[in-house]
Design an enzyme around this catalytic site. Structure first.
Site, PDB file in Angstrom:
ATOM      1  N   TYR A 109      -0.059   8.659   5.563  1.00 26.02           N
ATOM      2  CA  TYR A 109      -1.403   8.076   5.597  1.00 26.02           C
ATOM      3  C   TYR A 109      -2.192   8.662   6.778  1.00 26.02           C
ATOM      4  O   TYR A 109      -1.630   8.840   7.869  1.00 26.02           O
ATOM      5  CB  TYR A 109      -1.230   6.563   5.747  1.00 26.02           C
ATOM      6  CG  TYR A 109      -2.474   5.772   5.934  1.00 26.02           C
ATOM      7  CD1 TYR A 109      -3.374   5.617   4.895  1.00 26.02           C
ATOM      8  CD2 TYR A 109      -2.755   5.171   7.155  1.00 26.02           C
ATOM      9  CE1 TYR A 109      -4.525   4.876   5.063  1.00 26.02           C
ATOM     10  CE2 TYR A 109      -3.907   4.419   7.334  1.00 26.02           C
ATOM     11  CZ  TYR A 109      -4.796   4.278   6.286  1.00 26.02           C
ATOM     12  OH  TYR A 109      -5.931   3.553   6.452  1.00 26.02           O
ATOM     13  N   ASP A 178       7.313   3.178   4.431  1.00 26.76           N
ATOM     14  CA  ASP A 178       5.998   2.626   4.114  1.00 26.76           C
ATOM     15  C   ASP A 178       5.876   2.649   2.593  1.00 26.76           C
ATOM     16  O   ASP A 178       5.712   3.694   1.981  1.00 26.76           O
ATOM     17  CB  ASP A 178       4.905   3.462   4.789  1.00 26.76           C
ATOM     18  CG  ASP A 178       3.500   2.922   4.504  1.00 26.76           C
ATOM     19  OD1 ASP A 178       3.327   2.214   3.504  1.00 26.76           O
ATOM     20  OD2 ASP A 178       2.578   3.245   5.278  1.00 26.76           O
TER      21      ASP A 178
HETATM   22  C1  PLP Z   1      -3.961   1.629   4.182  1.00 23.14           C
HETATM   23  C2  PLP Z   1      -2.641   2.143   4.553  1.00 23.14           C
HETATM   24  C3  PLP Z   1      -2.112   1.928   5.826  1.00 23.14           C
HETATM   25  C4  PLP Z   1      -2.878   1.221   6.904  1.00 23.14           C
HETATM   26  O1  PLP Z   1      -3.073  -0.122   6.601  1.00 23.14           O
HETATM   27  P1  PLP Z   1      -4.317  -0.989   7.128  1.00 23.14           P
HETATM   28  O2  PLP Z   1      -4.070  -2.316   6.502  1.00 23.14           O
HETATM   29  O3  PLP Z   1      -5.567  -0.320   6.655  1.00 23.14           O
HETATM   30  O4  PLP Z   1      -4.258  -1.009   8.612  1.00 23.14           O
HETATM   31  C5  PLP Z   1      -0.844   2.431   6.098  1.00 23.14           C
HETATM   32  N1  PLP Z   1      -0.131   3.102   5.168  1.00 23.14           N
HETATM   33  C6  PLP Z   1      -0.616   3.342   3.937  1.00 23.14           C
HETATM   34  C7  PLP Z   1       0.208   4.110   2.955  1.00 23.14           C
HETATM   35  C8  PLP Z   1      -1.882   2.883   3.583  1.00 23.14           C
HETATM   36  O5  PLP Z   1      -2.366   3.126   2.361  1.00 23.14           O
END
Ligand code: PLP
Length: 383
Positions: A109, A178
């Site tokens: 990201y 993630d």
């Molecule tokens: C949006 C996103 C984030 C960050 O999250 P926020 O809630 O915007 O702080 C991290 N990892 C991925 C894969 C994302 O799509």
């Protein structure tokens, strides 16, 4: 309670405050009264993980109900929520020692890449996590944590979580996945050997584009205690109201995602045959390099589609009527964006070039609208 995901989605947040309430109430109180000094109420409440209620930056009943639900849905013991996905990343990095080395997915990201490059004092390397040999070569003596995304954004690459977790165990590393693009419905990294699952709750879990939140989920008591302390002392905790909204949005995760995934398959098939699409990336197409792995690792193929357009990408995006031109993803409405100009604008042009993120790359987040309306919208914008 049985282990059926759909049933857990509806019932895991069950809350008992003696009134018979069917939903979890919004507990706004910042502090909780004690009968005698040091005796905090709520120690028996499963939502407090045995710690009771003292002060809402530490623990809050509404947030606790959400955390218990998230842990259940990822087949884990513990979840800690944060005020954003980024705050979750910050808290996880904070549990490392300064000399610990990090390995991070090279197409993570955009915010994760910016954070690594600008805010992390630890040494780190960015690696293509679909290349296990390369990953092992990059493990140093002081490597402590591997951060992967599955699937990745915006190129939808799929690292093999099980194989990477074997490597992580061999070298005694913490594996963080993630899993934002999958949600707990499509993929459960803890079952595949991950130590921590991260979600930007902002996306599929909340699903309604009306709040920002993140979570870290783990089975490790040690990691849980460290993350809870980071949440308390770094202080980026989500509000009771937002926690309530997520509990509400989460109940329809499965029905939303079933429709989103089905819509995405139909749209991917439509785009796959379009003369103005140079290349389409969707894990449910046989042309995807990790198509077989996707079938094994994920419950469904997801609802994100990326493609390179053989036309003016800006005109295409401006012509869309139902797809909203906006960053973010995972909610009920369909969104379209150009990562090079939008979500990945703060990634250096050199890194973008290396990853093949250029102006012709378009990313779609498919919502729950009528699929023919979505296809017609793409059709008129491609004319
Ligand atoms: C949006 C996103 C984030 C960050 O999250 P926020 O809630 O915007 O702080 C991290 N990892 C991925 C894969 C994302 O799509």
């Amino acid at each position: 309670m049985n282990n059926l995901f759909s049933t857990n989605l509806i019932h895991a947040s069950k809350h008992d405050d003696g009134t018979g309430t069917v939903t979890t109430p919004i507990y706004l109180s910042s502090t909780y009264s004690q009968k005698t000094p040091g005796l905090v109420p709520g120690k028996n409440d499963p939502n407090s993980f045995g710690n009771g209620w003292l002060y809402s930056r530490l623990l809050n009943p509404t947030r606790g109900s959400l955390e218990k639900t998230l842990a259940t849905l990822e087949y884990a013991k513990y979840a800690v929520t944060f005020s954003s996905g980024m705050a979750t990343l910050n808290a996880i990095i904070s549990i490392l020692d300064i000399n610990d080395h990090i390995l991070c997915s090279d197409d993570a990201y955009g915010g994760t890449q910016y954070y690594m490059n600008n805010y992390v004092s630890n040494k780190f390397n960015m690696v293509d996590m679909t290349n296990l040999e390369l990953l092992e070569k990059n493990i140093h003596k002081n490597t402590k944590l591997i951060w992967i995304e599955s699937i990745t954004n915006p190129l939808l690459k799929i690292p093999n979580i099980k194989n990477i977790s074997k490597l992580a165990k061999k070298y005694n590393l913490i594996l963080v996945v993630d899993s934002t693009f999958m949600s707990p419905y499509l993929q459960n990294p803890i079952k595949l050997g991950a130590d921590i699952v991260v979600h930007s709750i902002t996306k599929y879990i909340n699903g309604h584009s009306d709040l920002i939140m993140g979570a870290a989920i783990t089975n490790s008591n040690d990691i849980y205690l460290k993350l809870r302390n980071s949440s308390i002392y770094l202080g980026a905790v989500p509000s009771a109201f937002d926690s309530y909204l997520v509990l509400r949005g989460l109940k329809t995760l499965e029905v939303r995602m079933d429709k989103q995934c089905q819509n995405a398959i139909n749209i991917a098939n439509y785009l796959n045959n379009h003369p103005k699409i140079q290349k389409i990336i969707y894990p449910g197409l046989k042309s995807h390099p990790q198509y077989e792995l996707a079938k094994l690792q994920q419950h469904k193929f997801g609802a994100m589609i990326s493609f390179y357009i053989n036309d003016n990408p800006i005109k295409f995006l401006e012509k869309l009527k139902i797809f909203t031109l906006a960053v973010s993803l995972g909610a009920v409405e369909s969104l379209a964006e150009c990562p090079f100009l939008m979500t990945h604008a703060n990634v250096s042009p050199k890194d973008c070039e290396k990853l093949n993120i250029n102006i012709n790359l378009i990313r779609l987040s498919i919502g729950i609208e009528n699929v023919q309306d979505l296809i017609d919208d793409l059709k008129q914008a491609l004319e």
